[in-house]
Scaffold this motif. Structure first.
Motif, short mmCIF file in Angstrom:
data_model
loop_
_atom_site.label_atom_id
_atom_site.label_comp_id
_atom_site.label_asym_id
_atom_site.label_seq_id
_atom_site.Cartn_x
_atom_site.Cartn_y
_atom_site.Cartn_z
N GLU A 3 30.19 17.17 -58.47
CA GLU A 3 30.45 16.29 -57.33
C GLU A 3 30.56 14.83 -57.73
N ALA A 7 33.75 12.48 -56.95
CA ALA A 7 33.60 11.22 -56.24
C ALA A 7 34.21 10.07 -57.04
N PRO A 15 35.62 8.79 -49.27
CA PRO A 15 34.60 9.83 -49.45
C PRO A 15 35.19 11.24 -49.44
#
Length: 116
Positions: A3, A7, A15
């Motif tokens: 993740e 990101a 986001p």
């Protein structure tokens, strides 16, 4: 690809949420799934025109094998290699995939009957 990597790659896009999905991750923005990660490879939702553009950039379709051995393609293409090192390019491609996913979601949404 975890993740934090996702990101960082899509920081210019905004986001991105992830959710476990069939041994991979679904990529979501504004509650809409626009991509997936399988075997550390990112795939984006496409339509015919976007798939052609991605193919021209060296991308490949996401496919999986059915129990009967047939290969199935489900309308997701890999993020081209140059986008893995270019956050602005990754963001532009993600925006396009999100727009396509929104249209596909609206088309698939059940229509409410006006009869009661």
């Amino acid at each position: 690809m975890d993740e934090a990597d996702i990101a960082a790659l899509f920081a210019a896009f905004g986001p991105v949420r992830t959710r476990r999905l069939f041994g991979g991750l679904g990529l979501y923005a504004d509650g809409v799934m626009f991509g997936l990660v399988v075997d550390a490879r990112i795939y984006l939702k496409t339509d015919a025109a976007f798939a052609a553009d991605l193919a021209a950039a060296g991308a490949e379709p996401f496919t999986y094998s059915r129990k009967d051995g047939r290969q199935v393609s489900v309308g997701y293409w890999s993020l081209p290699e140059p986008a893995l090192d270019d956050g602005e390019l990754a963001a532009a491609l993600a925006h396009r995939a999100l727009a396509i996913a929104r249209v596909a979601g609206a088309a698939a949404a059940p229509r409410r009957s006006s009869r009661r």
